[in-house]
Design a protein around this motif. Structure first.
Motif, PDB file in Angstrom:
ATOM      1  N   SER A 358       0.800  -1.226   0.000  1.00  0.00           N
ATOM      2  CA  SER A 358       0.000   0.000   0.000  1.00  0.00           C
ATOM      3  C   SER A 358       0.830   1.271   0.000  1.00  0.00           C
ATOM      4  CB  SER A 358      -0.944   0.012   1.209  1.00  0.00           C
ATOM      5  OG  SER A 358      -0.206   0.107   2.402  1.00  0.00           O
ATOM      6  N   GLY A 359       2.139   1.156  -0.157  1.00  0.00           N
ATOM      7  CA  GLY A 359       2.948   2.361  -0.227  1.00  0.00           C
ATOM      8  C   GLY A 359       4.227   2.237   0.574  1.00  0.00           C
ATOM      9  N   LYS A 360       4.695   3.360   1.058  1.00  0.00           N
ATOM     10  CA  LYS A 360       5.998   3.429   1.724  1.00  0.00           C
ATOM     11  C   LYS A 360       6.017   2.710   3.067  1.00  0.00           C
ATOM     12  CE  LYS A 360       9.488   6.823   3.112  1.00  0.00           C
ATOM     13  NZ  LYS A 360       9.823   8.274   3.170  1.00  0.00           N
ATOM     14  N   TYR A 361       4.862   2.676   3.761  1.00  0.00           N
ATOM     15  CA  TYR A 361       4.902   2.278   5.162  1.00  0.00           C
ATOM     16  C   TYR A 361       4.241   0.931   5.483  1.00  0.00           C
ATOM     17  CZ  TYR A 361       6.312   7.132   5.863  1.00  0.00           C
ATOM     18  OH  TYR A 361       6.977   8.319   5.802  1.00  0.00           O
ATOM     19  N   TYR A 362       3.306   0.440   4.640  1.00  0.00           N
ATOM     20  CA  TYR A 362       2.514  -0.720   5.054  1.00  0.00           C
ATOM     21  C   TYR A 362       2.324  -1.742   3.937  1.00  0.00           C
ATOM     22  CZ  TYR A 362       1.296   2.398   8.896  1.00  0.00           C
ATOM     23  OH  TYR A 362       1.368   3.241   9.970  1.00  0.00           O
ATOM     24  N   ASN A 363       2.163  -2.999   4.352  1.00  0.00           N
ATOM     25  CA  ASN A 363       1.673  -4.077   3.494  1.00  0.00           C
ATOM     26  C   ASN A 363       0.339  -4.550   4.048  1.00  0.00           C
ATOM     27  OD1 ASN A 363       3.897  -4.202   1.727  1.00  0.00           O
ATOM     28  ND2 ASN A 363       5.023  -5.514   3.139  1.00  0.00           N
ATOM     29  N   LEU A 364      -0.589  -4.882   3.134  1.00  0.00           N
ATOM     30  CA  LEU A 364      -1.887  -5.425   3.519  1.00  0.00           C
ATOM     31  C   LEU A 364      -1.992  -6.861   3.026  1.00  0.00           C
ATOM     32  CD1 LEU A 364      -4.269  -2.468   2.511  1.00  0.00           C
ATOM     33  CD2 LEU A 364      -3.008  -2.784   4.647  1.00  0.00           C
ATOM     34  N   ARG A 389       9.872   0.549  14.614  1.00  0.00           N
ATOM     35  CA  ARG A 389       9.493   1.852  15.178  1.00  0.00           C
ATOM     36  C   ARG A 389      10.615   2.875  15.049  1.00  0.00           C
ATOM     37  NH1 ARG A 389       6.117   0.367  20.750  1.00  0.00           N
ATOM     38  NH2 ARG A 389       4.216  -0.409  19.669  1.00  0.00           N
ATOM     39  N   ALA A 390      11.833   2.434  15.307  1.00  0.00           N
ATOM     40  CA  ALA A 390      12.970   3.358  15.224  1.00  0.00           C
ATOM     41  C   ALA A 390      13.158   3.859  13.795  1.00  0.00           C
ATOM     42  CB  ALA A 390      14.241   2.669  15.716  1.00  0.00           C
ATOM     43  N   GLU A 391      13.046   2.950  12.805  1.00  0.00           N
ATOM     44  CA  GLU A 391      13.175   3.361  11.403  1.00  0.00           C
ATOM     45  C   GLU A 391      12.050   4.311  11.002  1.00  0.00           C
ATOM     46  OE1 GLU A 391      15.214  -0.428   9.146  1.00  0.00           O
ATOM     47  OE2 GLU A 391      13.150  -0.641   9.854  1.00  0.00           O
ATOM     48  N   PHE A 392      10.842   4.014  11.489  1.00  0.00           N
ATOM     49  CA  PHE A 392       9.695   4.859  11.170  1.00  0.00           C
ATOM     50  C   PHE A 392       9.901   6.270  11.704  1.00  0.00           C
ATOM     51  CE2 PHE A 392       5.455   6.492  12.373  1.00  0.00           C
ATOM     52  CZ  PHE A 392       4.837   6.484  11.128  1.00  0.00           C
ATOM     53  N   VAL A 393      10.358   6.374  12.946  1.00  0.00           N
ATOM     54  CA  VAL A 393      10.568   7.692  13.559  1.00  0.00           C
ATOM     55  C   VAL A 393      11.639   8.469  12.802  1.00  0.00           C
ATOM     56  CG1 VAL A 393      11.389   8.859  15.642  1.00  0.00           C
ATOM     57  CG2 VAL A 393       9.767   6.954  15.823  1.00  0.00           C
ATOM     58  N   MET A 398       7.511  14.647  10.280  1.00  0.00           N
ATOM     59  CA  MET A 398       6.899  15.233  11.472  1.00  0.00           C
ATOM     60  C   MET A 398       6.053  14.173  12.159  1.00  0.00           C
ATOM     61  SD  MET A 398       4.142  17.778   9.607  1.00  0.00           S
ATOM     62  CE  MET A 398       5.485  18.608   8.749  1.00  0.00           C
ATOM     63  N   GLU A 399       5.582  14.493  13.329  1.00  0.00           N
ATOM     64  CA  GLU A 399       4.868  13.551  14.184  1.00  0.00           C
ATOM     65  C   GLU A 399       3.731  12.849  13.442  1.00  0.00           C
ATOM     66  OE1 GLU A 399       1.959  14.413  17.810  1.00  0.00           O
ATOM     67  OE2 GLU A 399       4.019  15.087  18.201  1.00  0.00           O
ATOM     68  N   ASP A 400       3.670  11.505  13.587  1.00  0.00           N
ATOM     69  CA  ASP A 400       2.627  10.725  12.928  1.00  0.00           C
ATOM     70  C   ASP A 400       2.468   9.397  13.655  1.00  0.00           C
ATOM     71  OD1 ASP A 400       0.654  10.099  11.162  1.00  0.00           O
ATOM     72  OD2 ASP A 400       1.915  10.068   9.382  1.00  0.00           O
ATOM     73  N   ASP A 401       1.344   8.715  13.379  1.00  0.00           N
ATOM     74  CA  ASP A 401       1.071   7.423  14.004  1.00  0.00           C
ATOM     75  C   ASP A 401       1.580   6.283  13.136  1.00  0.00           C
ATOM     76  OD1 ASP A 401      -0.261   8.511  16.195  1.00  0.00           O
ATOM     77  OD2 ASP A 401      -2.187   8.539  15.142  1.00  0.00           O
ATOM     78  N   GLN A 402       2.061   5.219  13.796  1.00  0.00           N
ATOM     79  CA  GLN A 402       2.353   3.964  13.114  1.00  0.00           C
ATOM     80  C   GLN A 402       1.337   2.927  13.585  1.00  0.00           C
ATOM     81  OE1 GLN A 402       5.686   1.357  14.217  1.00  0.00           O
ATOM     82  NE2 GLN A 402       6.359   1.418  12.079  1.00  0.00           N
ATOM     83  N   PHE A 403       0.721   2.235  12.612  1.00  0.00           N
ATOM     84  CA  PHE A 403      -0.336   1.277  12.912  1.00  0.00           C
ATOM     85  C   PHE A 403       0.137  -0.147  12.646  1.00  0.00           C
ATOM     86  CE2 PHE A 403      -2.312   5.231  11.576  1.00  0.00           C
ATOM     87  CZ  PHE A 403      -3.257   5.456  12.570  1.00  0.00           C
ATOM     88  N   ASN A 404      -0.291  -1.044  13.508  1.00  0.00           N
ATOM     89  CA  ASN A 404      -0.131  -2.479  13.275  1.00  0.00           C
ATOM     90  C   ASN A 404      -1.476  -3.118  13.622  1.00  0.00           C
ATOM     91  OD1 ASN A 404       0.596  -5.204  13.198  1.00  0.00           O
ATOM     92  ND2 ASN A 404       2.650  -4.788  13.963  1.00  0.00           N
ATOM     93  N   ILE A 405      -2.223  -3.522  12.589  1.00  0.00           N
ATOM     94  CA  ILE A 405      -3.621  -3.902  12.787  1.00  0.00           C
ATOM     95  C   ILE A 405      -3.894  -5.257  12.146  1.00  0.00           C
ATOM     96  CG2 ILE A 405      -6.031  -3.245  12.357  1.00  0.00           C
ATOM     97  CD1 ILE A 405      -5.092  -0.347  12.157  1.00  0.00           C
ATOM     98  N   ARG A 441       2.899   6.307  18.645  1.00  0.00           N
ATOM     99  CA  ARG A 441       3.278   7.669  18.238  1.00  0.00           C
ATOM    100  C   ARG A 441       4.487   8.097  19.037  1.00  0.00           C
ATOM    101  NH1 ARG A 441      -0.172  13.014  16.954  1.00  0.00           N
ATOM    102  NH2 ARG A 441      -0.800  11.565  15.318  1.00  0.00           N
ATOM    103  N   SER A 442       5.470   8.630  18.320  1.00  0.00           N
ATOM    104  CA  SER A 442       6.655   9.181  18.978  1.00  0.00           C
ATOM    105  C   SER A 442       6.554  10.695  19.007  1.00  0.00           C
ATOM    106  CB  SER A 442       7.921   8.766  18.221  1.00  0.00           C
ATOM    107  OG  SER A 442       9.046   9.427  18.768  1.00  0.00           O
ATOM    108  N   LYS A 443       6.931  11.264  20.156  1.00  0.00           N
ATOM    109  CA  LYS A 443       6.937  12.721  20.289  1.00  0.00           C
ATOM    110  C   LYS A 443       8.287  13.311  19.932  1.00  0.00           C
ATOM    111  CE  LYS A 443       3.718  14.396  21.604  1.00  0.00           C
ATOM    112  NZ  LYS A 443       2.494  14.771  20.873  1.00  0.00           N
ATOM    113  N   ILE A 444       9.193  12.468  19.394  1.00  0.00           N
ATOM    114  CA  ILE A 444      10.523  12.969  19.027  1.00  0.00           C
ATOM    115  C   ILE A 444      10.468  13.837  17.772  1.00  0.00           C
ATOM    116  CG2 ILE A 444      12.818  12.269  18.261  1.00  0.00           C
ATOM    117  CD1 ILE A 444      12.547   9.832  20.102  1.00  0.00           C
TER     118      ILE A 444
END
Length: 669
Positions: A358-364, A389-393, A398-405, A441-444
């Motif tokens: 589905s793009g840069k961040y997720y597979n479905l 998580r570390a790679e995502f941050v 800028m600040e964003d959510d990472q989902f694992n569903i 979500r990371s606040k870094i």
């Protein structure tokens, strides 16, 4: 009277005699002069055993015809080399041929043709002459072995043991329509091959018609170019296709100049591969509709596979196995005016092992699915991050959510949708079973300054009519983690046995729809404490007013430490026997009542910098902690202003936080 009849008889007899003499004379001319004419005036050496011509009927027949090109290396001229056992032409307009140079005949029959043909090079604009008009209504080929190559010596067509019968053929010069039309056809052939465009060829081991049904075995459509060459040469095309199928069959195939109709098309073990270019295609404005109408009464796909590839060859979508059926598929001038340029009466698709990048961040992915025009059933849905998580941050600007569903099952029923001027979607029920959702979500990274909309406005901003009568999450788990850069550890809150019901989920785009959205949640907070939430909003309310209230019972204070320590620099022990709240708010503020009852509650204040317990201040604080909550007011008033760069759930938590501060401690330390 007798004299008149006599004169008439003489005239008619003279005409018939003249026609007979002309017929005999023309036949003799063909017999004795045609060989010289062919030898001197055509690019071919042709011999035949017999030749018969009948001017009255327009019939020509010949046997044992041998044809060879005089100069086979001249690529400006059509080259023919081969043998034909028999040629029969019926009702040829001989006078039309001689006088107007137009071929107009009822039928041509070739018996046992064994021909190798090389097509002539395309003429330049300056040298192009009007082609001879060519009208053949019926064609009959028996036991043909024909090979056709292009001027570049690449194969254009070939067939072995070809038997072909075509009725009422008519040609068409309109480039936006089919190049021909016909009433009926019959064909059998072995090792069939045809180049159908500058990109694609088709081939088959066996082609045959049987009682109106066409069967094609070992069918293959493929590109004559590799992807890199195609990408450079055909810049206006988005995708390159290939299809393999063990067997294709269909009934009642009808070729009209502007229509292609068929019934009961069936694909057995097909493999569909689509490779897409990365660059976007800019479609020209005011493009005319393709003039071909497609009307397929019934399409079946059995045991198919599908792969969609990126330009580098990696899979962007795959389906390991699927069966599909589509009824009454139609694409015509009327449907072309809609955003979805076709329509159908019904469909059903069943598949296994679905994957989508589905793009840069997720597979479905799905383990299986079952879809029809009325329902959708998905099994073992997963939305998996591609990065740690570390790679995502490190990657996000800028600040964003990472989902694992994941969800064991997703059921959509009572599906009613149209896609004419716009999508219009109505679901009677959507059920998501055993959802396991982790939100991190990371606040870094720096804050995202974009306004976060409340959900009533999010739904209202959907551009098409959407209505879901009943949405449910059943026996699920939700985890939210927030990592702060102050080394207090991640704030974490989770809900188990999570059951949610939403009614009237809507985009406020359909007249007569109830726009009020009630949401009820029952779950276990932090895995142990019963919790209930009632949340209401109205998508038609432009001020985005909402109410949210609920309770949590029998909550060990230790269980909320992962949540309150990072934000309030407090830890607690004891038991919160009940926590009740009732808030109302809008896009700007939230206020309401908050009440907490507890037993043996103690707090410890944490130094923000050293992360150590402030022993003296903790002792002082516990002097003021409401150890016996019954001695204090039943509830406190909360009031918070919304930070519009934060989500609704941040806003909601701020209300809970304000209530905790006002109830856990009498004074602000």
């Amino acid at each position: 009277m007798k004299k008149t009849l006599k004169v008439t008889g003489i005239v008619v007899g003279s005409i018939l005699l003249l026609i007979l003499i002309v017929n005999i004379g023309f036949t003799l001319w063909l017999k004795y002069q045609l060989p010289d004419y062919i030898k001197n005036k055509t690019p071919y050496a042709i011999t035949y055993k017999t030749l018969n011509v009948e001017i009255l009927s327009g019939s020509i027949s010949a046997d044992d015809i041998l044809i060879k090109s005089k100069n086979p290396n001249d690529k400006k001229v059509l080259a023919i080399d081969g043998f034909v056992d028999g040629l029969n032409v019926s009702r040829l307009g001989i006078i039309d041929l001689i006088k107007n140079k137009k071929i107009n005949t009822n039928s041509i029959r070739l018996t046992n043709p064994r021909l190798k043909i090389r097509l002539a090079q395309k003429k330049t604009k300056d040298s192009v002459k009007e082609p001879m008009p060519f009208f053949i209504r019926n064609i009959d080929i028996t036991k043909g072995n024909i090979d056709v190559i292009n001027p570049d010596d690449l194969k254009a067509f070939s067939a072995k043991n070809l038997n072909l019968e075509i009725k009422n053929l008519s040609l068409n010069d309109n480039p936006n329509e089919l190049p021909f039309a016909l009433d009926s056809y019959k064909i059998t052939a072995k090792d069939f091959f045809a180049k159908i465009s500058d990109v694609y060829t088709i081939n088959s081991s066996d082609v045959k018609t049987n009682n109106g049904q066409l069967e094609i075995n070992d069918f293959e459509l493929k590109s004559i170019l590799d992807f890199k060459d195609w990408e450079k040469s055909f810049t206006k095309q988005k995708s390159l296709f290939s299809i393999k199928s063990k067997k294709i069959s269909f009934n009642d195939l009808v070729f009209d100049k502007a229509k292609l109709n068929l019934k009961n098309a069936q694909f057995i073990n097909p493999e569909f591969v689509i490779q897409n270019r990365d660059a976007k295609i800019i479609k020209p404005k005011n493009t005319k509709k393709n003039g071909i109408d497609l009307n397929f009464a019934n399409i079946d796909i059995k045991n198919g596979t599908l792969s969609m590839l990126k330009s580098n060859g990696e899979k962007s979508l795959s389906l390991a196995k699927f069966d599909a059926n589509v009824k009454e598929f139609l694409m015509d001038d009327e449907t072309s005016k809609n955003k979805l340029p076709f329509k159908f009466k019904d469909y059903k698709i069943v598949g296994n092992t679905f994957f989508y990048d589905s793009g840069k961040y997720y597979n479905l992915s799905l383990s299986s699915f079952n879809m029809s025009s009325q329902s959708i059933d998905l099994m073992n849905f997963k939305m998996i991050p591609k990065m740690s998580r570390a790679e995502f941050v490190r990657t996000i600007p800028m600040e964003d959510d990472q989902f694992n569903i994941s969800a064991n099952r997703i059921q959509l029923s009572g599906v009613d949708w149209t896609f004419e001027k716009e999508l219009d979607l109505h679901l009677k029920s959507a059920k998501l079973h055993n959802v396991d959702a982790n939100i991190f979500r990371s606040k870094i990274p720096k804050d995202n300054p974009k306004e976060k909309l409340l959900y009533s406005k999010v739904l209202r901003n959907i551009k098409f009519p959407l209505v879901v009568d009943n949405l449910s999450l059943i026996n699920s788990k939700l985890v939210y983690e927030e990592d702060k850069p102050d080394n207090n550890g991640p704030g974490k809150v989770f809900f188990t046995n999570f059951n949610l019901n939403v009614k009237n989920l809507n985009s406020n785009k359909k007249k007569g729809t109830n726009t009020k959205v009630p949401i009820v949640i029952n779950c276990n907070f932090m895995g142990v404490s019963p919790m209930k939430v009632n949340w209401n909003f109205d998508t038609s309310d432009l001020r985005d007013n909402f109410t949210i209230g609920g309770y949590i019972n029998d909550l060990p204070a230790n269980d909320i430490n992962p949540f309150i320590k990072p934000y309030m620099n407090i830890t607690a022990t004891g038991t919160i026997t009940s926590l009740d709240y009732n808030f109302k708010g809008n896009n700007d503020i939230m206020n309401g009542k908050f009440k907490i009852t507890h037993k043996d509650l103690k707090v410890a204040l944490i130094d923000k910098d050293t992360k150590e317990k402030k022993k003296f201040l903790s002792g002082v604080a516990n002097l003021f902690v409401k150890k016996d909550s019954q001695k204090f007011p039943e509830s406190v008033d909360i009031y918070v202003e919304r930070n519009k760069e934060r989500s609704f759930f941040n806003f909601y938590w701020k209300g809970i936080e304000d209530g905790l501060k006002k109830t856990l401690l009498i004074i602000k330390i």
